[in-house]
Design an enzyme around this catalytic site. Sequence first.
Site, PDB file in Angstrom:
ATOM      1  N   SER A  95       0.708  -1.297   0.053  1.00 14.52           N
ATOM      2  CA  SER A  95      -0.100   0.039  -0.030  1.00 14.52           C
ATOM      3  C   SER A  95       0.770   1.299   0.007  1.00 14.52           C
ATOM      4  O   SER A  95       0.367   2.165  -0.391  1.00 14.52           O
ATOM      5  CB  SER A  95      -0.946  -0.023   1.227  1.00 14.52           C
ATOM      6  OG  SER A  95      -1.947  -1.154   1.391  1.00 14.52           O
ATOM      7  N   HIS A 142      -1.673  -2.486  -6.940  1.00 13.43           N
ATOM      8  CA  HIS A 142      -2.004  -2.234  -5.838  1.00 13.43           C
ATOM      9  C   HIS A 142      -3.739  -2.524  -6.031  1.00 13.43           C
ATOM     10  O   HIS A 142      -4.222  -1.311  -6.457  1.00 13.43           O
ATOM     11  CB  HIS A 142      -1.773  -0.647  -5.355  1.00 13.43           C
ATOM     12  CG  HIS A 142      -2.035  -0.350  -4.072  1.00 13.43           C
ATOM     13  ND1 HIS A 142      -2.867   0.885  -3.908  1.00 13.43           N
ATOM     14  CD2 HIS A 142      -2.601  -1.080  -2.792  1.00 13.43           C
ATOM     15  CE1 HIS A 142      -3.068   1.118  -2.721  1.00 13.43           C
ATOM     16  NE2 HIS A 142      -3.162  -0.410  -1.845  1.00 13.43           N
ATOM     17  N   GLU A 190      -4.172   0.304  -8.694  1.00 13.95           N
ATOM     18  CA  GLU A 190      -2.912   1.254  -9.197  1.00 13.95           C
ATOM     19  C   GLU A 190      -1.825   0.388  -9.706  1.00 13.95           C
ATOM     20  O   GLU A 190      -1.417  -0.577  -8.996  1.00 13.95           O
ATOM     21  CB  GLU A 190      -2.740   1.907  -7.816  1.00 13.95           C
ATOM     22  CG  GLU A 190      -3.631   3.126  -7.517  1.00 13.95           C
ATOM     23  CD  GLU A 190      -2.972   4.053  -6.046  1.00 13.95           C
ATOM     24  OE1 GLU A 190      -2.727   5.100  -6.172  1.00 13.95           O
ATOM     25  OE2 GLU A 190      -2.918   3.322  -5.223  1.00 13.95           O
ATOM     26  N   ASN A 219      -3.720   6.064  -1.352  1.00 13.09           N
ATOM     27  CA  ASN A 219      -3.422   6.213   0.192  1.00 13.09           C
ATOM     28  C   ASN A 219      -2.779   7.484   0.779  1.00 13.09           C
ATOM     29  O   ASN A 219      -2.939   7.663   1.845  1.00 13.09           O
ATOM     30  CB  ASN A 219      -2.730   4.914   0.596  1.00 13.09           C
ATOM     31  CG  ASN A 219      -3.633   3.788   0.733  1.00 13.09           C
ATOM     32  OD1 ASN A 219      -4.801   3.774   1.181  1.00 13.09           O
ATOM     33  ND2 ASN A 219      -3.124   2.517   0.305  1.00 13.09           N
TER      34      ASN A 219
HETATM   35  P1  NAD Z   1      -3.596  -9.346   6.338  1.00 15.16           P
HETATM   36  O1  NAD Z   1      -3.346  -9.128   7.754  1.00 15.16           O
HETATM   37  O2  NAD Z   1      -5.055  -9.587   6.368  1.00 15.16           O
HETATM   38  O3  NAD Z   1      -2.935 -10.722   5.587  1.00 15.16           O
HETATM   39  C1  NAD Z   1      -1.542 -10.861   5.589  1.00 15.16           C
HETATM   40  C2  NAD Z   1      -1.196 -12.115   5.216  1.00 15.16           C
HETATM   41  O4  NAD Z   1       0.118 -12.265   5.038  1.00 15.16           O
HETATM   42  C3  NAD Z   1      -1.515 -13.197   6.421  1.00 15.16           C
HETATM   43  O5  NAD Z   1      -2.375 -14.199   6.085  1.00 15.16           O
HETATM   44  C4  NAD Z   1      -0.319 -13.607   6.882  1.00 15.16           C
HETATM   45  O6  NAD Z   1      -0.447 -14.947   7.714  1.00 15.16           O
HETATM   46  C5  NAD Z   1       0.386 -13.538   5.746  1.00 15.16           C
HETATM   47  N1  NAD Z   1       1.927 -13.549   5.928  1.00 15.16           N
HETATM   48  C6  NAD Z   1       2.655 -12.922   6.819  1.00 15.16           C
HETATM   49  N2  NAD Z   1       3.982 -13.178   6.893  1.00 15.16           N
HETATM   50  C7  NAD Z   1       3.902 -13.984   5.565  1.00 15.16           C
HETATM   51  C8  NAD Z   1       5.169 -14.585   5.052  1.00 15.16           C
HETATM   52  N3  NAD Z   1       6.233 -14.629   5.553  1.00 15.16           N
HETATM   53  N4  NAD Z   1       4.921 -15.512   4.054  1.00 15.16           N
HETATM   54  C9  NAD Z   1       3.668 -15.750   3.259  1.00 15.16           C
HETATM   55  N5  NAD Z   1       2.470 -15.135   3.904  1.00 15.16           N
HETATM   56  C10 NAD Z   1       3.012 -14.287   5.130  1.00 15.16           C
HETATM   57  O7  NAD Z   1      -3.451  -8.187   5.589  1.00 15.16           O
HETATM   58  P2  NAD Z   1      -3.847  -7.326   4.304  1.00 15.16           P
HETATM   59  O8  NAD Z   1      -4.853  -6.689   4.663  1.00 15.16           O
HETATM   60  O9  NAD Z   1      -4.473  -8.602   3.205  1.00 15.16           O
HETATM   61  O10 NAD Z   1      -2.722  -6.679   3.643  1.00 15.16           O
HETATM   62  C11 NAD Z   1      -1.473  -7.307   2.659  1.00 15.16           C
HETATM   63  C12 NAD Z   1      -1.184  -6.565   1.813  1.00 15.16           C
HETATM   64  O11 NAD Z   1      -2.037  -5.862   0.997  1.00 15.16           O
HETATM   65  C13 NAD Z   1      -0.182  -5.281   2.722  1.00 15.16           C
HETATM   66  O12 NAD Z   1       1.005  -5.067   1.931  1.00 15.16           O
HETATM   67  C14 NAD Z   1      -1.144  -4.297   2.655  1.00 15.16           C
HETATM   68  O13 NAD Z   1      -0.676  -3.046   2.741  1.00 15.16           O
HETATM   69  C15 NAD Z   1      -1.836  -4.330   1.266  1.00 15.16           C
HETATM   70  N6  NAD Z   1      -3.076  -3.803   1.105  1.00 15.16           N
HETATM   71  C16 NAD Z   1      -4.169  -3.757   2.058  1.00 15.16           C
HETATM   72  C17 NAD Z   1      -5.267  -2.957   1.680  1.00 15.16           C
HETATM   73  C18 NAD Z   1      -6.245  -3.412   2.915  1.00 15.16           C
HETATM   74  O14 NAD Z   1      -7.379  -2.416   2.677  1.00 15.16           O
HETATM   75  N7  NAD Z   1      -6.188  -4.058   3.904  1.00 15.16           N
HETATM   76  C19 NAD Z   1      -5.668  -2.644   0.505  1.00 15.16           C
HETATM   77  C20 NAD Z   1      -4.693  -2.574  -0.545  1.00 15.16           C
HETATM   78  C21 NAD Z   1      -3.516  -3.309  -0.042  1.00 15.16           C
END
Ligand code: NAD
Length: 303
Positions: free
Chosen positions: A131, A152, A164, A202
């Site tokens: 993000s 993104h 994005e 963001n």
């Molecule tokens: P989340 O906490 O729901 O999921 C993260 C996942 O990553 C978990 O299942 C965790 O077990 C896994 N993980 C952690 N370490 C790991 C590793 N070493 N190898 C493999 N898997 C691993 O988080 P999310 O909301 O899905 O966010 C994930 C990414 O997407 C982040 O970079 C976040 O910034 C980005 N993002 C989030 C949003 C949002 O609104 N939440 C929107 C766009 C982008």
Amino acid sequence: MIAAAEHEHPPIPEIKCIGVVGAGQMGAGIAQVAAQSGFDVQMLDVNQERLDAALAHIKRGFSRLVQRDALSEADAAHALERIQTGLDYAIFHDCELVVEAASENEQLKRKIFESVVAAVKPDALIATNTSSISVTRLAAATDRPERFIGMHFMNPVPRMQLIEIIRGIATQEDTYQAIKQVAEKMGKVSVTAEDFPAFIVNRILLPMVNEAVYTLLEGVGNVESIDTAMKLGANHPMGPLELADFIGLDTCLAIMQVLYEGLNDSKYRPCPLLAKYVEAGWLGRKTKRGFYDYRGEVPVPTR
Ligand code: NAD
């Protein structure tokens, strides 16, 4: 000259199989949309429970689409069959593209890319769903910055139209074009953002969320009045604190830290109350508590 140099690189393979790292809310959404769009999907996480929960979530997503007549039962079944999961990076061997969607932590992502690079073919593309973290810096942690890009997705991935696309300094034009086509095949609209902290959405959205938490900290309003004010006063579909819970408070804090450090401007300082919620492990909807408590039938404000 540039065109000649680009011809020296092997062509981008046709993308048929997409690997997804991280089976959280974003990884599961990306896997769902990719499978529904005809791609084979290999999804990896560090723990099996997350993978099982993601598959169950995807199944529910497909069922809802079938109920609404947006997807036939046969297509939903085929899409589900296209998703495989695993804990070992070897599952990415046949993927032409791997999208990283693990937690928003640069060190963690760097380690993941080491493992991805060791597992995929030399011509595979790698994308990050970060993000906020610099795509150029993450690309430099791989052996193929020219085939690395920011992709993104927005949350929830199946419902949000936008992707994005962020080019790192070394990203090649054919990589960018291939990713644009993947976005189109997924039925999404893409915009291109330059590689600056938190990109476009963001950069604008998170300072608003952070300001809402300051407004709460200073007692200008409580959770309910702040969210109601922004829904009815600014016509936002969700209040900023509701939205923060939806995004994940750890993710919100991580993005504010990247903005604060990356732009060296105090106007982006993360609100200490946001940090306190994260320290408590109250990360929003995903842990059932954040600015609202989701453990009962209706969300109840926690302040
Ligand atoms: P989340 O906490 O729901 O999921 C993260 C996942 O990553 C978990 O299942 C965790 O077990 C896994 N993980 C952690 N370490 C790991 C590793 N070493 N190898 C493999 N898997 C691993 O988080 P999310 O909301 O899905 O966010 C994930 C990414 O997407 C982040 O970079 C976040 O910034 C980005 N993002 C989030 C949003 C949002 O609104 N939440 C929107 C766009 C982008």
